[in-house]
Enzyme design. Structure first.
Site, short mmCIF file in Angstrom:
data_model
loop_
_atom_site.label_atom_id
_atom_site.label_comp_id
_atom_site.label_asym_id
_atom_site.label_seq_id
_atom_site.Cartn_x
_atom_site.Cartn_y
_atom_site.Cartn_z
NE ARG A 304 -4.20 0.10 1.75
CZ ARG A 304 -5.33 0.46 1.13
NH1 ARG A 304 -5.49 1.72 0.75
NH2 ARG A 304 -6.28 -0.40 0.89
CD GLU A 705 -7.08 2.44 6.52
OE1 GLU A 705 -5.98 1.93 6.78
OE2 GLU A 705 -7.82 2.03 5.61
#
Length: 769
Positions: A304, A705
């Site tokens: 990621r 997030e």
């Protein structure tokens, strides 16, 4: 609608792991962790500990009834150390005693001898030695090699980010209760019930269907309980299976901080090239991830980082390389943002470096390079962008140019205090990057009194997902929320769950609830059509009444439910949802891994005390891409919390290991987290509500997030404030920007920095005193 847990939270009635009534005969566990970071086990002496009052048994790897392994992505993490230890705190033995106090007292009597082995704590050193957990990963777009020749400006540098302690209010823990036929009931403080179930099955030798993992809620997770809950659950389960007695272990704060992994520290290099118009032509970052001693989720976190290495910007030529480096620290793990923040910090550092050298505001470069719909990310997916809309609304709505002028005037008039401003755009992809994890199930029962029970794989940990699941059911059925109850998360009711993580929990589980409720609703409508002699297409439910077209009938929700039951038609449904479209090929490093992206921009203002090096965050003002928020109250709370947590990571929270691999910031006396005085004086949130279709539940985009990354802007605002005081200072890109680092930078008199007007400050201090 407010959070459905609000009332029990404030009354102290919400049930967490430590609130579960203890069954008679329960044993209490305590793990003996390695006192050294790397060594060969020579001798483990349990004699004195076994003789301690209340001690029933001490388990070692020899007592593991299944495989002594709990590693998920890579099988490199033993449940209990066998012949080697790889980090301070690595469990070697598990003490079982009649009380928690007796178990912890016995730990102190265990002695162990080691042959020392080299201790590596620096990821760059690990990479140089070839100590990698998985192969290096590289994302490519365009041709970086040829692109450098097209650049009018090329800059290189280094950027470092430290770790971050999760510091959930509820520490790690589990409670295992033996059942008949070798079954186990396991209460675990975990974000991933199925991950715990798998780890327990593997280490105990039991089949997954013998293990019921049940979670009511967590007292916080932030990623730290996605995989790291497995260790403690597996230890309790093993002990319960061997001793046939219930076993509980809730780590104390010191144990939790010392024995669990943190957000991954990264050390990174970058090279960035711009043309004469300040368009970024080429970008080449290299990431050295400090994974710790075992894989845990590090390979996925590393991936990621690569996905978000260009943040909100379109760069036609990218070569991003990342190394997953094995060191002798506790295995680092998921943390809100999951590697994305570390990648974003580096591109923002590269832009800041270029802006410093060119004598311009970084926002000029940022604005020129925001991605647009149709632009390609380095991993192949095309943007459906709201980056420009968020940026423009932030700059205009919050009068950023006016604030710049006011800050410049303030700085010109003040010597003892300086202000700084920075803009922080964010682009964050929503989905698990492991495609197979993007699935969820829901079980919905409509009872004959009209009440509704909903079970999903979602774990409530303060983010309000239970409230959103309730909203989905209530909205589909058009009934009062009070009729709906969200059940605990159980692997017996909902199997093969993905963890509550990746900001995808509400989308995945909410879609499954929507499908289940819609299927039941269609059956109810069919019955209503029969009962009312009407066309089924004309039947609707609204506010617990049945309508035929626009006409309200005398059929209530409860009457229709009873009529459906009377016709022996199912009032239950188990539904499955899998996110469509998404796919990613790790061989070519190309695909469409995200259901959608969330965009946003924050403008951040700070003030530094130039005498002390202390600072305040004056304001964080955000325009955030919500899609169409289904619960603005919860979403606003998530953004506020994310911003403060991001500020903590960027400014205060300094994880310190010494060269022997021992954690020194191991208590709240040595590890600083944001308190009320660290919270921005003002947090303003403007909802960018878009009408475009997306794969979010009810088009309400994920919000867990992305807000954390707004905190990165505080680092660069502080940097700008320091440069307002000491214009030629060269500030390394090294987060967190603690007050100590600020003070050193303010008075940096190295040859690369210009002299600071110390005499002028002394004069001002004399006047003020």
């Amino acid at each position: 609608m407010k959070n459905i847990d609000s009332r029990t939270h404030v009354r102290g009635e919400s049930v967490y792991l430590d609130d579960i009534p203890v069954i008679r005969g329960t044993l209490f566990g305590a793990a003996f962790g390695s006192p050294v970071a790397h060594g060969s086990l020579k001798n483990l002496d349990l004699t004195a500990a076994e003789a301690m009052p209340g001690v029933v048994r001490i388990l070692t790897y020899k007592d593991v009834t299944g495989e002594n392994q709990i590693g998920g992505i890579v099988p490199d993490e033993p449940l209990l150390a066998e012949h080697h230890v790889h980090y301070c705190g690595m469990p070697i033995a598990f003490v079982l005693a009649e009380t928690d106090e007796e178990a912890h007292a016995a730990i102190k009597k265990i002695t162990v001898d080691f042959d020392p082995l080299p201790i590596i704590t620096d990821p760059r050193e690990a990479q140089a030695r070839g100590d990698l957990i998985v192969r290096a990963r590289t994302f490519r777009l365009g041709d970086v090699t040829d692109a450098w020749a097209q650049c009018a400006h090329v800059f290189e540098g280094r950027a470092d980010t430290n770790g971050q302690e999760h510091l959930y209010i509820e520490t790690q823990g589990a409670y295992a209760v033996p059942q008949e036929n070798n079954g186990l009931k396991l209460y675990s403080s975990t974000q991933g019930p199925t991950a715990v179930q798998r780890a327990v099955a593997r280490s105990s030798g039991l089949a997954m269907h013998q293990i019921d993992v049940d979670v009511t809620r967590l007292g916080g997770g932030f990623g730290g309980k996605e995989d790291q809950a497995n260790m403690w659950a597996a230890l309790c389960a093993l002990a319960a299976h061997v001793l046939k007695r219930p076993v509980k272990y809730a780590l104390n704060r010191i144990e939790d901080m010392a024995m669990t992994g943190k957000r991954h520290p990264y050390s990174s290099d970058f090279k960035i090239g711009l043309d004469a118009d300040l368009k970024i032509v080429a970008y080449e970052p290299t990431f050295y991830q400090n994974a710790g001693a075992a894989a845990d989720l590090s390979p996925a976190v590393l991936e990621r980082t690569l996905f978000h290495c260009t943040n909100s910007y379109y760069i036609p030529n990218v070569l991003a390389t990342a190394y997953c480096c094995r060191t002798n620290l506790p295995p680092n793990t998921a943390f809100r943002g999951f590697g994305g923040p570390q990648g974003m910090f580096v591109i923002e550092a590269a832009i800041a470096k270029a802006a410093d050298a060119l004598g311009i505001d970084a926002a000029v470069i940022q604005a020129k390079n925001l991605n647009q719909t149709g632009d390609e990310f380095p991993y192949g997916q095309k943007a459906e962008s709201e980056a420009r809309a968020c940026w423009d609304k932030t700059v205009g709505g919050y009068e950023v140019n006016t604030r710049r002028n006011e800050i410049a005037a303030f700085n010109a008039a003040n010597v003892l205090y300086k202000k700084g401003l920075a803009l922080m755009p964010v682009c964050f992809g929503i989905s698990f990057t492991n495609t197979r994890m993007n699935q969820a199930r829901a079980l919905v029962h409509v009872y004959t009194d009209g009440s509704v029970g909903v079970s999903t794989g979602a774990v409530e940990m303060g983010q309000g997902v239970n409230t959103k699941m309730l909203q989905v059911a209530a909205q589909v059925f058009s009934i009062q929320p009070e009729r709906v109850k969200i059940q605990s998360t159980s692997t017996y009711r909902i199997a093969n769950t993905s963890p509550s993580a990746a900001s995808a929990t509400a989308d995945l589980n909410g879609r499954a609830v929507q499908i289940a409720c819609t299927d039941i609703l269609n059956r109810l409508k069919a019955v209503a059509a029969i009962e009312l002699h009407a066309d089924e297409a004309a039947i609707t439910l609204k506010d617990e009444r049945v309508y035929v077209g626009d006409e309200c009938t005398d059929y209530t929700w409860q009457r229709l439910v009873l009529a459906t039951y009377g016709r022996r038609i199912s009032l239950s449904e188990h539904a499955h949802y899998a996110t469509p479209v998404i796919q990613f090929d790790p061989v070519t490093e190309k695909g469409h891994p995200f259901a959608y992206h969330v965009y946003g921009t924050a403008v951040v203002e700070v003030t530094i005390d130039c005498v002390r090096g202390t600072y305040e965050t004056d304001a964080v003002k955000v325009v955030h891409d919500f899609g169409a928020s289904m619960n603005p109250l919860i979403d606003r709370g998530q953004i506020e919390g994310g911003i403060v947590q991001g500020i903590g990571w960027m400014t205060l929270e300094e994880v310190i290991y010494d060269k022997t691999g021992r954690l020194r910031s191991n208590a709240l006396s040595t590890y600083k987290v944001p308190d009320i005085y660290s919270v921005p004086k003002e947090i303003a949130i403007d909802f960018l509500e878009t009408q475009a279709d997306n794969l979010a539940i009810f088009r309400s985009k994920a919000v867990g997030e992305p807000p954390l990354m707004y905190g990165i802007g505080v680092y660069f605002a502080l940097r700008n404030a320091i440069r307002a005081f000491n214009p030629s200072v060269v500030i390394p890109f090294d987060a967190p920007m603690t007050p100590e680092k600020v003070l050193l930078a303010l008075y940096d008199t190295t040859p690369t920095a210009s002299p600071v007007a110390h005499d002028k400050i002394a004069d001002d201090l004399a006047v003020n005193s």
